[in-house]
Design an enzyme around this catalytic site. Structure first.
Site, PDB file in Angstrom:
ATOM      1  N   GLY A  25       0.442 -17.214  15.709  1.00 35.92           N
ATOM      2  CA  GLY A  25       1.320 -16.983  14.578  1.00 35.92           C
ATOM      3  C   GLY A  25       2.182 -18.193  14.296  1.00 35.92           C
ATOM      4  CG  ASN A  26       1.425 -20.397  11.761  1.00 39.97           C
ATOM      5  OD1 ASN A  26       1.361 -20.096  10.581  1.00 39.97           O
ATOM      6  ND2 ASN A  26       0.359 -20.472  12.533  1.00 39.97           N
TER       7      ASN A  26
ATOM      8  CG  HIS B 106      -7.192 -16.431  11.459  1.00 47.55           C
ATOM      9  ND1 HIS B 106      -7.329 -17.746  11.068  1.00 47.55           N
ATOM     10  CD2 HIS B 106      -6.044 -16.393  12.172  1.00 47.55           C
ATOM     11  CE1 HIS B 106      -6.330 -18.461  11.528  1.00 47.55           C
ATOM     12  NE2 HIS B 106      -5.524 -17.653  12.204  1.00 47.55           N
TER      13      HIS B 106
ATOM     14  CG  HIS C 253      -3.076 -13.663  14.875  1.00 45.46           C
ATOM     15  ND1 HIS C 253      -3.883 -14.401  15.701  1.00 45.46           N
ATOM     16  CD2 HIS C 253      -2.798 -14.476  13.838  1.00 45.46           C
ATOM     17  CE1 HIS C 253      -4.075 -15.606  15.196  1.00 45.46           C
ATOM     18  NE2 HIS C 253      -3.403 -15.673  14.064  1.00 45.46           N
TER      19      HIS C 253
ATOM     20  CD  GLU D 107      -3.894 -22.121  10.821  1.00 44.88           C
ATOM     21  OE1 GLU D 107      -4.265 -22.849   9.884  1.00 44.88           O
ATOM     22  OE2 GLU D 107      -4.681 -21.491  11.545  1.00 44.88           O
TER      23      GLU D 107
ATOM     24  CG  HIS E 137      -0.740 -17.008  10.261  1.00 47.29           C
ATOM     25  ND1 HIS E 137      -1.664 -16.058   9.884  1.00 47.29           N
ATOM     26  CD2 HIS E 137      -1.306 -17.682  11.292  1.00 47.29           C
ATOM     27  CE1 HIS E 137      -2.733 -16.157  10.652  1.00 47.29           C
ATOM     28  NE2 HIS E 137      -2.533 -17.133  11.519  1.00 47.29           N
TER      29      HIS E 137
ATOM     30  N   GLY F 145       1.524 -23.643  19.543  1.00 43.53           N
ATOM     31  CA  GLY F 145       1.496 -23.058  20.877  1.00 43.53           C
ATOM     32  C   GLY F 145       2.797 -22.477  21.364  1.00 43.53           C
TER      33      GLY F 145
END
Length: 193
Positions: free
Chosen positions: A28-29, A159, A99, A78, A97, A46
């Protein structure tokens, strides 16, 4: 908004998303565009949202992707996707973003996630999708940012989910909304078996 405020908002949001089980591990970001429109602040590659700190946020120049870092961290893989969105949408000031489990479950399935009432106008039958491209790839950045020209949320096949907003609160709320409709539709599918 000052740099410290932007960074604090990203950290607060990351902790909130972690507490809501919207991110797993280091996936995620999050980014915010500064008020000058010259820089974004984005989570480092990371990083763990549970333990995100001030040093885990990287300032990136929008036009050439150069960045400054107080340690050896680099911006999220990303970053190009986030930058592409900001370059194509003048109304967007934040990108999130994740998951999240239910929405990502739909991303890995053949089922489409239906749009539902509760977050703006329904513009089509399904939440927009982008075909699979490797994470961090130029193709993913290009196709996802193109899809977000006319959408505020996109499912990235195999994704996760990406949302945008006029601020970080709106982008985060939309992420949570997508996860909730995915959960509802999953339960509905199971009950209708």
């Amino acid at each position: 908004m000052m740099e410290n405020e932007i960074i604090e908002q990203i950290i607060k949001t990351a902790h909130h998303l972690y507490d809501r089980d919207m991110v797993i591990g280091k996936a995620g970001n999050i980014s915010i565009l500064d008020s000058t429109g010259e820089y974004i602040y984005i989570t480092a590659s990371g990083t763990n949202f549970k333990e995100l700190t001030y040093d885990d946020i990287i300032k990136v120049k929008l036009d050439d992707l150069s960045y400054t870092s107080t340690n050896d961290l680099v911006p999220s893989m990303e970053t190009s996707l986030h930058v592409g969105v900001y370059q194509k949408r003048s109304d967007v000031k934040s990108v999130v973003h994740v998951h999240s489990p239910y929405a990502t479950g739909f991303a890995f399935s053949k089922k489409r996630l239906c749009q539902q009432e509760g977050f703006g106008e329904i513009t089509g039958e399904y939440i927009a999708e982008v075909n699979y491209y490797p994470p961090g790839s130029k193709k993913l950045a290009e196709h996802a940012s193109d899809a977000l020209k006319n959408e505020d949320a996109v499912i990235l096949k195999d994704h996760g989910v990406i949302t945008v907003g006029k601020d970080i609160e709106e982008a985060t709320l939309l992420c949570e909304y997508i996860e909730e409709i995915a959960k509802t539709q999953y339960i509905s599918h199971v009950l209708n078996l």
